[in-house]
Structures are given as structure tokens and as C-alpha cells.
Scaffold this active site. Structure first.
Site, short mmCIF file in Angstrom:
data_model
loop_
_atom_site.label_atom_id
_atom_site.label_comp_id
_atom_site.label_asym_id
_atom_site.label_seq_id
_atom_site.Cartn_x
_atom_site.Cartn_y
_atom_site.Cartn_z
N SER A 205 54.04 -56.13 -75.00
CA SER A 205 54.53 -54.84 -75.92
C SER A 205 53.54 -53.85 -75.73
O SER A 205 53.59 -53.18 -74.35
CB SER A 205 54.37 -55.39 -77.35
OG SER A 205 55.18 -54.32 -78.06
N ASP A 283 65.53 -57.77 -76.49
CA ASP A 283 64.45 -57.66 -77.11
C ASP A 283 64.59 -57.32 -78.66
O ASP A 283 64.96 -56.33 -79.12
CB ASP A 283 63.63 -56.63 -76.71
CG ASP A 283 62.30 -56.45 -77.05
OD1 ASP A 283 61.96 -56.08 -78.21
OD2 ASP A 283 61.13 -56.88 -76.47
N HIS A 350 60.63 -61.01 -78.98
CA HIS A 350 59.78 -60.15 -78.50
C HIS A 350 58.35 -60.64 -78.07
O HIS A 350 57.63 -61.27 -78.98
CB HIS A 350 59.62 -59.16 -79.60
CG HIS A 350 58.78 -58.10 -79.27
ND1 HIS A 350 59.08 -57.01 -78.28
CD2 HIS A 350 57.37 -57.45 -79.84
CE1 HIS A 350 58.02 -56.19 -78.10
NE2 HIS A 350 57.11 -56.18 -79.01
#
Length: 410
Positions: A205, A283, A350
Site C-alpha cells: 500500500s 482493490d 487490499h
């Protein structure tokens, strides 16, 4: 990019390094890394060969960071967790950059100082190493015995800021992400990274975005290393319109980067080091905060859809298919690069590399019968070309799709 001292919270300036380092990113996001359900204990990494338990790894602070000006938001020392490699992995290194969003203004950055994302005073003294950081061959067949490092994230800007200090309501804020990156790399070079025969920089991320930014710099640190590659997990954030037709994410975080925003689809055009893109087509963070952000006023039906993809109706799925198309368009320019790898699954998730049940397990998502760990390993060791792009949702029955009680928090 030149920054003015009068707008410290708006602009970041370049402090040497490659052109990629000076690319500043204008998206904010959060990372939620699941902790595995293993019994954790302090022991040697070699014992993993006969164990089913993961390991706890101590926090190391960079003691000379202050003299380099490399400080967390609150002025405390930055840190990392280091697990020494053994056997055939003793001269190989895997560096993972932690994620955790951006703070887009002085108020939010000041609040962040009271958390582990802005102060080493609040960081866990030990963390479990699972997924791509695991020391278990069954969980992490290609990298289990490598030297592995988890770099803690405490600057609020994906290891990219480099300005002096600013004051907010009587407290001082330090925006020193680039100096933190440099100080920690210097520390690791002295601990053996300089003699690495193989190295992999990765991150999830916000850390995935930092991996895009710093990949070529990492390669430059290791001119004698035979193989240096990078892998970003869930860091390919899209500059797309939300359901109200606005670029709300771009507009919202224009406070972070006042002059110009660079998204991964632009950064990857400049990266020269072999790279692996690991990203879900749907996502979950981006569905909730890029496609259907709160400012777009999602309807009741969208509120259900953004929490559970199985509750999306056909029109909503069509919108999400547009998100998938935007991702595939964004990576189209690198699909033919022979030394790049791609794994885009059709899961509502995610970040996947730090979760043991997603990285490599009997229940992991697969494309063409390969787990993510197998695909990354095949790419890194040049066992085969890896350009794995899944079909549209819901074509992959092996997907693990998250179900939320509430959206990810900004």
C-alpha cells in the site's frame, strides 16, 4: 521538485537520487495488515525448518539518525525490525517498506504523532514476521531464510518528504521521510546489505507506493549485487473519477502535493530496475475511497456494495469492471517488458503479501494454479515469465474476498 519553506505541508523537495525519487505522490491510503493466527515465540530463525510457528522480531532504532536529521513526525528515532538470514539465504536480503496512509495537513499530521505511524515511542517492540517475511519454508518457500527487514513508517508521506520543521499549535513536526529512507539504508548496508548477492525491495500500500518511488535508488545502493529487483503490493493507486464523476481523491489530497501529483502509472515509465506489480483488480481500499468515497455521497446500495462485493448489483459491478479496465490500461506499457512480472487477481482485497493465508497456503488465491508466492518466486529467480492477469469478477473461485463491517478509515 523544489519546496518553499513557507508551504512545508504542501510541497516536498527533491534531495538527490534518481528522477523516480523526486516523483511525489498525491494519494493517501491506509494499510491494514492481518496478524496470523500462529503461536509466537522468540527463537532462532533456523528453527523454522522444524517448526510450524512464526517468529517475533525486535524493533531496532537507528541511533545516529538524529545527527542525519532523519526523524519521525514527532522527532523520535526511526526504526526497523531485522531478522538475520541463515544457510543459503545468509547473503540475500529482502526489505519491506511498511504502509499506513498519508497525513494531508498539519492537523492530521499532528494527530498522527500520537500513533505508531508518527512516533517510534508508540511502535510495537516486537512484530510477527508472516507472509513474505515469514521464516517458515511452508509459508515462504523462496525467501524464508533470507535476511529480512520490515522498515517502520513514521513520516506520513511514503518515505518521500525532506523539509525542515514546522510548528503547529505549539508542537514541532518533522517531515523527513527521505532522510529516514537514507538513514535506514545506511544502517543496513553496514549490517551486511552492502555484500548482498541478491536483494528484493518490496512494500504494501503506502509502502508499495514508496517501492515505486525508491526502486531505482535501491538498485543504485547495490552496484555489485548480482540481482536487485522490486515488488509493490497493492500500491498501484488510480487517478479515476468516482461515482459522482469527480476526481475526488486527487482533489482531496492536493493539499499534500500542491504543485503536481504523480501516480504509479506515470512513475513506472521511468523505473529501470526489474519490477513486479502485485495488485487486486478490485482493490478494496480503492473501491471504498477512490471509486465510492464518502464525499461522493454513495447511496444505501453502494454502502452495501463497498463493504461486500457479493452485494453489488449488476450496474455496480459494471462500475467496478471499469476500475479493473483502468488498472489494466495503467500497466499496459510494462506488460511486454521481459524482466517485469505481473499478478493481477480478481479479488476484493487490499495488500496480499503480508498475509500468510494469501501469500502461500492451501487456500491462497491462484491464477493458472500459481499462488502469489510461487508467481513472485518464478519471476525473481527467472524460472519463468510471469504475466498473470485474472479474468473479471467472479471468475476466480480461489479468491479470498473481504467482508467489512465498516469501510477502511482514512
Amino acid at each position: 521538485m523544489a519546496a518553499t519553506r513557507q508551504h512545508l505541508h504542501h510541497l516536498w523537495r527533491r534531495r538527490g537520487g534518481s528522477a523516480t525519487t523526486s516523483a511525489v505522490v498525491g494519494l493517501v491510503f491506509l494499510v491494514f495488515s492481518a496478524v496470523g493466527l500462529f503461536v509466537l515465540t522468540s527463537r532462532s530463525p533456523e528453527s523454522a525448518l522444524n517448526s510450524t510457528e512464526s517468529i517475533l522480531v525486535d524493533l531496532t532504532l537507528v541511533n545516529n539518525a538524529k545527527e542525519k536529521g532523519a526523524l519521525c513526525l514527532d522527532g523520535t528515532l526511526p526504526g526497523y525490525h531485522f531478522l538475520k538470514g541463515f544457510g543459503s539465504g545468509a547473503d540475500k536480503w529482502l526489505i519491506h517498506l511498511e504502509g499506513g496512509g498519508w497525513c494531508r495537513n498539519l492537523e492530521l499530521c499532528s494527530a498522527r504523532k500520537q500513533t505508531e505511524l508518527g512516533s517510534s515511542n508508540h511502535m510495537e517492540k516486537q512484530v510477527p514476521f508472516i507472509g513474505i517475511l515469514s521464516n517458515l519454508p511452508s509459508q515462504n518457500p523462496d525467501f524464508y531464510n533470507w535476511n529480512k527487514v520490515k522498515v517502520r513508517y513514521c513520516d506520513g508521506a511514503s518515505f518521500s518528504g525532506d523539509v525542515e520543521t514546522t510548528e503547529h499549535k505549539g508542537t514541532t513536526l518533522y517531515f523527513r521521510g527521505l532522510r529516514i529512507w537514507e538513514a535506514i539504508m545506511d544502517d543496513l548496508l553496514l549490517k551486511g546489505l552492502a555484500n548482498a548477492k541478491k536483494a528484493l525491495l518490496t512494500g504494501c500500500s503506502a509502502g508499495g507506493l514508496a517501492t515505486y518511488i525508491h526502486c531505482d535508488d535501491f538498485k543504485a545502493l547495490l552496484p555489485k549485487t548480482k540481482t536487485v529487483k522490486c515488488m509493490a503490493d497493492g500500491g498501484f493507486f488510480l487517478d479515476v473519477n468516482d461515482i459522482s464523476g469527480r476526481r475526488s481523491m486527487y482533489d482531496s489530497y492536493n493539499e499534500v502535493v500542491h504543485l503536481q501529483c504523480f501516480f504509479p502509472e506515470e512513475i513506472i515509465k521511468k523505473i529501470r530496475t526489474p519490477f513486479f506489480i502485485l495488485n487486486p483488480a478490485y482493490d478494496a481500499w480503492q473501491v471504498q475511497h477512490v471509486v465510492t468515497p464518502d464525499v461522493s455521497g454513495p447511496s444505501t446500495s453502494w454502502r452495501s456494495c463497498r463493504l461486500d462485493i457479493k452485494k453489488c448489483d449488476s450496474n455496480q459491478i459494471e462500475v467496478l469492471q471499469g476500475m479493473r479496465t483502468a488498472l489494466l490500461d495503467g500497466i499496459r506499457g510494462v506488460t511486454e517488458k521481459k524482466d517485469w512480472g505481473i499478478f493481477v487477481d480478481s479479488c476484493f482485497i487490499h495488500c496480499q503479501s503480508l498475509k500468510d493465508y494469501l501469500w502461500h497456503s492451501p487456500n491462497s488465491p491462484r491464477i493458472n494454479n500459481k499462488t502469489i508466492a510461487e508467481a513472485v518466486g518464478d519471476w525473481y529467480f527467472d524460472r519463468s515469465k510471469v504475466k498473470e492477469i485474472d479474468g473479471q469478477y467472479p471468475s476466480n473461485p480461489s479468491c479470498y474476498n473481504l467482508v467489512f463491517s465498516q469501510p477502511y478509515k482514512l
